[in-house]
Design an enzyme around this catalytic site. Structure first.
Site, PDB file in Angstrom:
ATOM      1  N   LYS A  96       1.194  -1.057  -0.157  1.00  0.00           N
ATOM      2  CA  LYS A  96       0.303  -0.385   0.050  1.00  0.00           C
ATOM      3  C   LYS A  96       1.074   1.511   0.060  1.00  0.00           C
ATOM      4  CE  LYS A  96      -3.777   2.794   0.602  1.00  0.00           C
ATOM      5  NZ  LYS A  96      -4.490   2.875  -0.284  1.00  0.00           N
TER       6      LYS A  96
ATOM      7  N   CYS B 224      -1.816  10.524  -6.250  1.00  0.00           N
ATOM      8  CA  CYS B 224      -2.992  10.212  -5.371  1.00  0.00           C
ATOM      9  C   CYS B 224      -4.222  11.284  -5.734  1.00  0.00           C
ATOM     10  CB  CYS B 224      -2.851   9.925  -4.466  1.00  0.00           C
ATOM     11  SG  CYS B 224      -4.132   9.256  -2.951  1.00  0.00           S
TER      12      CYS B 224
END
Length: 312
Positions: free
Chosen positions: A46, A131
């Protein structure tokens, strides 16, 4: 002769080209272990921030008929946890571990990279510059001057293998301009693409967005983005130095999808939305399907067709 699915990226060998996409089935050690125990060729952690994060409010993920929308907000266990996992598994694991980082500022990015540089981890590191789901934090990769600042400062001290994750670009002039920047650095690879940012999906019955954060705006993934992902992989392979590898991500549900990413020039291929819905068993199915496609076409290795898209 048997069909071989082995692939390599920046000197790291993978038994097959398939990995999870960062953010999917990789937040905890248990999830990472499950991917490593599957038929995947490797695992990506992650994307880590310096400190642990809970992420955005729920609901923040919704499966859709042809993909998904999410606004997760980087929920993760923090950099220390993922670096420890990567270091512990880089020798014992049956498949390589890629360590993904996503600082909330340039200072955070550099701090994590310094820690990796000083650590025992020798594998691939991915810096996520794309992101789209942290409120108030724009995507660095759409600001080419900011990309230059990040890479200038990172490569002043970072000597290990570094890749970057990129968002989708929609204009060929963007590829030209950013390739001219990226080709100046010893990058190991680029990963294209992250989700298509700030889509909006509405439930007509409730007259509300299907996710809550950011007023319903979120990243679109799955089959919806496959054409854009393939175009980005192809555009980067046409422009980047041959020493810079490519990970293709976006819209992979079948072995044929994997084949198309490789045909456009990807060295490895990541699975996101379909992994979230099907689980790690998907990697065995995809390897079988990719092998079947190659057998039908008479290909014995990925190199037989990688990057060899035929143009009319």
């Amino acid at each position: 002769m048997p069909i071989k699915l082995t692939s390599s990226l920046a000197g790291v060998t993978f038994a097959n080209p398939l990995l999870n996409a960062a953010g999917v089935h990789c937040a905890t050690p248990t999830e990472l272990d499950e991917v490593l125990a599957s038929a995947a060729g490797g695992v990506v952690t992650k994307s880590a921030t310096l400190a642990p994060r809970d992420g955005n409010v729920r609901p923040r993920f919704q499966a859709l008929p042809l993909g998904s929308i999410n606004s997760m907000g980087l929920p993760n266990q923090g950099f220390d946890a993922y670096l420890a996992y990567a270091c512990a598994h880089q020798q014992a694991a049956t498949a390589p571990v890629i360590l993904s980082l996503a600082g909330l500022s340039l200072a955070d990015d550099l701090a994590m990279l310094r820690r990796v540089q000083e650590s025992d981890f020798t594998g691939l590191v991915e810096l996520n510059l794309s992101c789209p789901n942290v409120p108030g934090k724009p995507q660095v990769a759409y600001d080419f001057a900011a990309v230059t600042r990040v890479l200038d400062q990172a490569f002043q001290f970072f000597t290990k293998r570094l890749g970057i994750k990129l968002p989708p670009y929609l204009d060929l002039a963007q590829f030209d301009a950013l390739a001219a920047i990226l080709n100046r650095y010893p990058l190991a690879y680029v990963n294209a693409i992250n989700s298509l940012g700030n889509g909006l999906v509405i439930d007509p019955l409730t007259e509300r967005p299907v996710i809550r954060p950011k007023g319903g705006f979120g990243g679109i993934g799955g089959a919806y983005v496959k054409p854009t992902a393939l175009a980005n992989v192809r555009a980067w392979r046409q422009r980047l130095n041959p020493t810079i590898g490519i990970i293709g991500t976006g819209g992979v549900r079948t072995g044929t999808d994997v084949f198309e990413h490789l045909l456009c020039g990807a060295d490895l291929v990541q699975v996101g939305t379909a992994l979230a819905t099907e689980g790690p068993a998907i990697f065995a199915r995809l390897t079988r399907e990719l092998t079947a496609v190659m057998a039908t076409k008479g290909y014995q290795t990925l190199a037989d067709f990688r990057g060899k898209l035929q143009v009319r």
